[in-house]
Design a protein around this motif. Sequence first.
Motif, PDB file in Angstrom:
ATOM      1  N   LEU A 192       0.850  -1.186   0.000  1.00 38.41           N
ATOM      2  CA  LEU A 192       0.000   0.000   0.000  1.00 38.41           C
ATOM      3  C   LEU A 192       0.885   1.234   0.000  1.00 38.41           C
ATOM      4  CD1 LEU A 192      -2.761  -0.782   2.671  1.00 38.41           C
ATOM      5  CD2 LEU A 192      -3.027  -0.768   0.186  1.00 38.41           C
ATOM      6  N   GLY A 193       0.429   2.284  -0.673  1.00 39.64           N
ATOM      7  CA  GLY A 193       1.169   3.541  -0.650  1.00 39.64           C
ATOM      8  C   GLY A 193       2.059   3.721  -1.866  1.00 39.64           C
ATOM      9  N   GLY A 194       2.441   4.968  -2.086  1.00 40.76           N
ATOM     10  CA  GLY A 194       3.319   5.314  -3.205  1.00 40.76           C
ATOM     11  C   GLY A 194       4.628   5.889  -2.717  1.00 40.76           C
ATOM     12  N   PHE A 252       1.986  -5.982   2.648  1.00 38.29           N
ATOM     13  CA  PHE A 252       0.941  -6.881   3.133  1.00 38.29           C
ATOM     14  C   PHE A 252       0.881  -8.117   2.248  1.00 38.29           C
ATOM     15  CE2 PHE A 252      -1.358  -4.396  -0.023  1.00 38.29           C
ATOM     16  CZ  PHE A 252      -2.303  -5.261  -0.574  1.00 38.29           C
ATOM     17  N   VAL A 253       0.377  -9.203   2.833  1.00 40.19           N
ATOM     18  CA  VAL A 253       0.191 -10.449   2.092  1.00 40.19           C
ATOM     19  C   VAL A 253      -1.260 -10.532   1.655  1.00 40.19           C
ATOM     20  CG1 VAL A 253       0.250 -12.967   2.171  1.00 40.19           C
ATOM     21  CG2 VAL A 253       2.015 -11.645   3.341  1.00 40.19           C
ATOM     22  N   PHE A 292      -6.114 -10.055   3.806  1.00 41.20           N
ATOM     23  CA  PHE A 292      -5.125  -9.022   3.503  1.00 41.20           C
ATOM     24  C   PHE A 292      -4.446  -8.669   4.821  1.00 41.20           C
ATOM     25  CE2 PHE A 292      -8.627  -8.042   0.402  1.00 41.20           C
ATOM     26  CZ  PHE A 292      -7.985  -8.549  -0.718  1.00 41.20           C
ATOM     27  N   ASP A 293      -3.219  -9.164   5.022  1.00 42.24           N
ATOM     28  CA  ASP A 293      -2.543  -9.040   6.308  1.00 42.24           C
ATOM     29  C   ASP A 293      -1.269  -8.220   6.198  1.00 42.24           C
ATOM     30  OD1 ASP A 293      -4.190 -10.858   8.041  1.00 42.24           O
ATOM     31  OD2 ASP A 293      -3.604 -12.308   6.504  1.00 42.24           O
ATOM     32  N   PRO A 294      -1.169  -7.084   6.919  1.00 44.07           N
ATOM     33  CA  PRO A 294       0.093  -6.339   6.944  1.00 44.07           C
ATOM     34  C   PRO A 294       1.202  -7.178   7.566  1.00 44.07           C
ATOM     35  CG  PRO A 294      -1.715  -5.038   7.851  1.00 44.07           C
ATOM     36  CD  PRO A 294      -2.217  -6.446   7.720  1.00 44.07           C
TER      37      PRO A 294
END
Length: 318
Positions: free
Chosen positions: A149-151, A168-169, A184-186
Amino acid sequence: MAINPIQMQKGLSLTDFLKQYSTQAQCEAALFQARWPQGFRCPVCQHAVATEFLRSKTRLWCCRACKHQTTLTAGTMMHQSQLLLSKWFLAIYLVTQSKTNIAALALRRQLGISWKAAWLLKHKLMDAMRQRESGQPLSGDIRVDDAYLGGEYPGGKSGRGSENKTAFVAAVEMRNGQPNRVRFDPVDGFSFAALMPWASSALRAGSVITSDGLSGFRVVQQLGFQHRVVIAPKGKAGTEIDAFKWLNVLIGNLKTTLSGTHHAFKFSKYAARYLAEVQYRFNRRADLCALIPRLLKAVMQAKPCPRGVFQALIEQET
């Protein structure tokens, strides 16, 4: 193109929702059913008999065995909330029945409350979803992939090393060629050490795990899982191979949903909650009407986050 029956569900209309949950008595009855479906149970001693009474318009139950007094919301995610139950229920309706996610700013406008109250309410609902989903491992035919996630920050590190990216997985449980449930797991990264706790809690024993060539996913072999490695070709062709086609669609939908609704949030702090909301809604997508009582039950069974923790987070956001 064939109509997707899940997407074309009627759901619960606002008119029907208001018929069921517009009064304080209706909300209290629904909360009682969600918290004590088999009848009252004392949260201290589990005794089934209590004296019910009102104190300053608040309904309380006094256990006849240990004399402990409790309210409907004490010890739940609603603990010490100053919002009317009708506001909570309307928020749950908006969160569960909208096709996409709903931001705290939209909740503020719909509920007529302050932004801080709306932000707090949104995060409490997401945390209830997170707690509910944390104990639901996937099983059977499971496809997994690494994602972020994120840029990139202007002038910051590029690629996966960006300070604004949270790993994340993404995992999908396949059934009859279709996605059944997702997770969806960080994670802290994709090393063996970082993925070991994830694999131990997210995957049920006996499952078959399919991944790409990322070495970290070989941790599943150490845990006794059958592991299939599929090396995907580079470029767009790699997203369309059968092994990972649905997984890539779900990751794409996840990122579109989050970016389209929230634009940006502090990924390192809140990724677990935002990811859990998407996961929770997808895993219960087959019955939109049932989402309201199911989320009520999750809110009633979730452990409350200390008020001071949420207050500190709000102050950091403003």
